[in-house]
Scaffold this motif. Structure first.
Motif, PDB file in Angstrom:
ATOM      1  N   VAL A 126     103.054  59.114-112.823  1.00 33.07           N
ATOM      2  CA  VAL A 126     103.732  59.954-113.807  1.00 33.07           C
ATOM      3  C   VAL A 126     102.930  61.238-113.961  1.00 33.07           C
ATOM      4  N   LEU A 153     101.428  53.908-113.822  1.00 37.65           N
ATOM      5  CA  LEU A 153     102.022  52.867-114.642  1.00 37.65           C
ATOM      6  C   LEU A 153     102.516  51.773-113.709  1.00 37.65           C
ATOM      7  N   ILE A 207     104.051  53.403-110.607  1.00 39.49           N
ATOM      8  CA  ILE A 207     104.710  54.701-110.755  1.00 39.49           C
ATOM      9  C   ILE A 207     103.631  55.731-111.071  1.00 39.49           C
ATOM     10  N   SER A 213     114.057  58.479-110.848  1.00 36.97           N
ATOM     11  CA  SER A 213     113.472  58.985-112.086  1.00 36.97           C
ATOM     12  C   SER A 213     114.314  60.067-112.744  1.00 36.97           C
ATOM     13  N   SER A 226     108.627  62.944-118.981  1.00 40.71           N
ATOM     14  CA  SER A 226     107.858  61.852-118.362  1.00 40.71           C
ATOM     15  C   SER A 226     108.308  60.499-118.912  1.00 40.71           C
ATOM     16  N   THR A 229     110.371  57.685-116.731  1.00 46.21           N
ATOM     17  CA  THR A 229     109.893  56.303-116.648  1.00 46.21           C
ATOM     18  C   THR A 229     111.001  55.336-117.057  1.00 46.21           C
TER      19      THR A 229
END
Length: 121
Positions: free
Chosen positions: A47, A61, A45, A10, A25, A29
């Motif tokens: 976040v 997500l 994921i 990330s 963020s 992503t």
């Protein structure tokens, strides 16, 4: 150990861009999607962003399809560095000093490149 495995995908973009608060963020992503591609399919994921300290957001997500992005290294070359200006780090100090002197001051209008007139070619 778990953080050492899951966090690095990330951070590819932020390592080059720097801190972005809430926008990080979205960059994180995108970084996962561009660097993991097929490996991310079907994964979830988490976040989390705390913005500037005023508010926080957390959501999950799930990646159900390969992202419509170029792979990370291709994106860096084609898009991120496309209009970059190559200069020695020492030549950027006067421009950076203007930023430091005006940090958190209201009504600021950028003028560093005009004042220092670095050779942009």
């Amino acid at each position: 150990e778990l953080t050492a495995v899951r966090l690095p995908p990330s951070c590819h973009i932020l390592k080059r861009v720097g801190p972005c608060h809430t926008v990080s963020s979205f960059l994180n992503t995108a970084s996962v999607a561009m660097s993991q591609m097929q490996e991310a399919l079907g994964k979830v994921i988490m976040v989390f962003t705390y913005g500037s300290g005023c508010a926080a957001t957390m959501y999950q997500l799930r990646i159900d399809d390969i992202a419509y992005f170029d792979p990370l290294e291709v994106w860096f070359l084609k898009r991120f560095y496309k209009n970059s200006v190559k200069m020695h780090p020492g030549d950027a100090i006067p421009i950076h000093n203007i930023y430091v002197e005006t940090w958190m001051k209201f009504e600021y209008k950028p003028f560093g490149r005009q004042k220092e007139n670095p050779d942009l070619l």
